[in-house]
Design a protein around this motif. Structure first.
Motif, PDB file in Angstrom:
ATOM      1  N   LEU A   6       0.814  -1.210   0.000  1.00  0.00           N
ATOM      2  CA  LEU A   6       0.000   0.000   0.000  1.00  0.00           C
ATOM      3  C   LEU A   6       0.851   1.265   0.000  1.00  0.00           C
ATOM      4  O   LEU A   6       0.319   2.353  -0.023  1.00  0.00           O
ATOM      5  N   GLN A   7       2.166   1.132   0.049  1.00  0.00           N
ATOM      6  CA  GLN A   7       3.060   2.278   0.032  1.00  0.00           C
ATOM      7  C   GLN A   7       3.741   2.391  -1.320  1.00  0.00           C
ATOM      8  O   GLN A   7       4.026   1.399  -1.979  1.00  0.00           O
ATOM      9  N   ASP A   8       4.044   3.610  -1.707  1.00  0.00           N
ATOM     10  CA  ASP A   8       4.765   3.885  -2.934  1.00  0.00           C
ATOM     11  C   ASP A   8       6.155   3.257  -2.857  1.00  0.00           C
ATOM     12  O   ASP A   8       6.810   3.293  -1.817  1.00  0.00           O
ATOM     13  N   THR A   9       6.617   2.691  -3.950  1.00  0.00           N
ATOM     14  CA  THR A   9       7.916   2.028  -3.984  1.00  0.00           C
ATOM     15  C   THR A   9       9.041   2.981  -3.602  1.00  0.00           C
ATOM     16  O   THR A   9       9.907   2.644  -2.789  1.00  0.00           O
ATOM     17  N   ALA A  10       9.055   4.170  -4.182  1.00  0.00           N
ATOM     18  CA  ALA A  10      10.118   5.130  -3.894  1.00  0.00           C
ATOM     19  C   ALA A  10      10.145   5.482  -2.412  1.00  0.00           C
ATOM     20  O   ALA A  10      11.218   5.593  -1.804  1.00  0.00           O
ATOM     21  N   LEU A  11       8.994   5.612  -1.817  1.00  0.00           N
ATOM     22  CA  LEU A  11       8.911   5.945  -0.397  1.00  0.00           C
ATOM     23  C   LEU A  11       9.417   4.791   0.464  1.00  0.00           C
ATOM     24  O   LEU A  11      10.127   5.007   1.453  1.00  0.00           O
ATOM     25  N   ARG A  12       9.075   3.563   0.105  1.00  0.00           N
ATOM     26  CA  ARG A  12       9.584   2.404   0.841  1.00  0.00           C
ATOM     27  C   ARG A  12      11.100   2.315   0.740  1.00  0.00           C
ATOM     28  O   ARG A  12      11.780   2.059   1.731  1.00  0.00           O
ATOM     29  N   TYR A  13      11.632   2.540  -0.461  1.00  0.00           N
ATOM     30  CA  TYR A  13      13.082   2.491  -0.649  1.00  0.00           C
ATOM     31  C   TYR A  13      13.759   3.595   0.154  1.00  0.00           C
ATOM     32  O   TYR A  13      14.778   3.367   0.803  1.00  0.00           O
ATOM     33  N   PHE A  14      13.206   4.796   0.091  1.00  0.00           N
ATOM     34  CA  PHE A  14      13.760   5.915   0.851  1.00  0.00           C
ATOM     35  C   PHE A  14      13.809   5.588   2.342  1.00  0.00           C
ATOM     36  O   PHE A  14      14.816   5.802   3.005  1.00  0.00           O
ATOM     37  N   LEU A  15      12.720   5.063   2.876  1.00  0.00           N
ATOM     38  CA  LEU A  15      12.640   4.764   4.302  1.00  0.00           C
ATOM     39  C   LEU A  15      13.658   3.692   4.700  1.00  0.00           C
ATOM     40  O   LEU A  15      14.294   3.800   5.748  1.00  0.00           O
ATOM     41  N   GLU A  16      13.840   2.707   3.863  1.00  0.00           N
ATOM     42  CA  GLU A  16      14.820   1.656   4.174  1.00  0.00           C
ATOM     43  C   GLU A  16      16.241   2.224   4.193  1.00  0.00           C
ATOM     44  O   GLU A  16      17.027   1.901   5.078  1.00  0.00           O
ATOM     45  N   VAL A  17      16.562   3.095   3.246  1.00  0.00           N
ATOM     46  CA  VAL A  17      17.884   3.719   3.227  1.00  0.00           C
ATOM     47  C   VAL A  17      18.051   4.605   4.457  1.00  0.00           C
ATOM     48  O   VAL A  17      19.105   4.609   5.099  1.00  0.00           O
ATOM     49  N   ALA A  18      17.015   5.334   4.833  1.00  0.00           N
ATOM     50  CA  ALA A  18      17.084   6.194   6.015  1.00  0.00           C
ATOM     51  C   ALA A  18      17.308   5.354   7.276  1.00  0.00           C
ATOM     52  O   ALA A  18      18.072   5.746   8.164  1.00  0.00           O
ATOM     53  N   GLN A  19      16.661   4.203   7.367  1.00  0.00           N
ATOM     54  CA  GLN A  19      16.814   3.350   8.542  1.00  0.00           C
ATOM     55  C   GLN A  19      18.172   2.659   8.571  1.00  0.00           C
ATOM     56  O   GLN A  19      18.775   2.516   9.629  1.00  0.00           O
ATOM     57  N   CYS A  20      18.657   2.236   7.404  1.00  0.00           N
ATOM     58  CA  CYS A  20      19.937   1.519   7.340  1.00  0.00           C
ATOM     59  C   CYS A  20      21.133   2.461   7.376  1.00  0.00           C
ATOM     60  O   CYS A  20      22.188   2.104   7.894  1.00  0.00           O
ATOM     61  N   GLY A  21      20.967   3.615   6.773  1.00  0.00           N
ATOM     62  CA  GLY A  21      22.079   4.555   6.704  1.00  0.00           C
ATOM     63  C   GLY A  21      23.006   4.307   5.538  1.00  0.00           C
ATOM     64  O   GLY A  21      24.015   5.003   5.393  1.00  0.00           O
ATOM     65  N   SER A  22      22.687   3.335   4.687  1.00  0.00           N
ATOM     66  CA  SER A  22      23.528   3.104   3.507  1.00  0.00           C
ATOM     67  C   SER A  22      22.716   2.435   2.404  1.00  0.00           C
ATOM     68  O   SER A  22      21.797   1.660   2.673  1.00  0.00           O
ATOM     69  N   LEU A  23      23.116   2.772   1.177  1.00  0.00           N
ATOM     70  CA  LEU A  23      22.462   2.152   0.026  1.00  0.00           C
ATOM     71  C   LEU A  23      22.758   0.659  -0.043  1.00  0.00           C
ATOM     72  O   LEU A  23      21.889  -0.142  -0.375  1.00  0.00           O
ATOM     73  N   THR A  24      23.983   0.285   0.290  1.00  0.00           N
ATOM     74  CA  THR A  24      24.389  -1.115   0.186  1.00  0.00           C
ATOM     75  C   THR A  24      23.571  -2.006   1.124  1.00  0.00           C
ATOM     76  O   THR A  24      23.064  -3.056   0.719  1.00  0.00           O
ATOM     77  N   GLU A  25      23.436  -1.579   2.375  1.00  0.00           N
ATOM     78  CA  GLU A  25      22.674  -2.386   3.335  1.00  0.00           C
ATOM     79  C   GLU A  25      21.188  -2.428   2.970  1.00  0.00           C
ATOM     80  O   GLU A  25      20.545  -3.480   3.036  1.00  0.00           O
ATOM     81  N   ALA A  26      20.628  -1.285   2.577  1.00  0.00           N
ATOM     82  CA  ALA A  26      19.221  -1.241   2.171  1.00  0.00           C
ATOM     83  C   ALA A  26      19.004  -2.117   0.944  1.00  0.00           C
ATOM     84  O   ALA A  26      17.996  -2.818   0.843  1.00  0.00           O
ATOM     85  N   SER A  27      19.962  -2.105   0.026  1.00  0.00           N
ATOM     86  CA  SER A  27      19.884  -2.927  -1.175  1.00  0.00           C
ATOM     87  C   SER A  27      19.822  -4.409  -0.808  1.00  0.00           C
ATOM     88  O   SER A  27      19.022  -5.164  -1.366  1.00  0.00           O
TER      89      SER A  27
END
Length: 147
Positions: A6-27
């Motif tokens: 129910l959430q926008d993909t870009a918003l989910r990706y943004f939130l994961e990067v914000a929580q992880c602090g890195s693109l690699t870990e969020a990826s």
């Protein structure tokens, strides 16, 4: 269904990067290429007209605008989970107990037919009692008006 649908993909990706602090870990957590995450975040930044992260060699830190968006995204995720829970509760209302109080006259005529009508599992079975092995009523389906 999961709330993240129910959430926008870009918003989910943004939130994961914000929580992880890195693109690699969020990826790794999202099973999505880091370049795809980067593109989605860049698209959000372009739409909002402001950077959402301070990019450092060892990770990414949300800016003030990024913090505001992260708070919104978390709240949206919780609202989506709550909505799915409420919808799930509605689905559970299809089964339950009914207590019926009636006089002796109705108990002999109405209640047995009502019990048979309610014991059919599907509307299709209710319309055609011959298909239901549990049906002991006449061939035509009972009408609520006739009960």
């Amino acid at each position: 269904m999961r709330a993240h649908f129910l959430q926008d993909t870009a918003l989910r990706y943004f939130l994961e990067v914000a929580q992880c602090g890195s693109l690699t870990e969020a990826s790794a957590r999202l099973h999505v290429a880091a370049s795809a995450l980067s593109r989605q975040i860049a698209g959000l930044e372009a739409q909002l007209g402001t950077p959402l992260f301070e990019r450092h060699p060892r990770g990414m830190v949300p800016t003030a605008a990024g913090e505001i968006l992260a708070t919104h995204a978390r709240r949206t995720g919780l609202d989506a989970e709550r909505a799915l829970g409420e919808i799930g509760s509605l689905l559970g209302l299809r089964a339950g107990q009914v207590r019926l109080a009636t006089s002796d006259a109705f108990a002999n005529e109405l209640v047995p037919r009502l019990c048979v009508a309610c014991s059919w599992r599907t509307v299709a079975a209710c319309r055609c009692p011959a298909r239901s092995p549990r049906a002991t009523a006449p061939r035509r389906a009972p009408s609520w008006r006739g009960l």
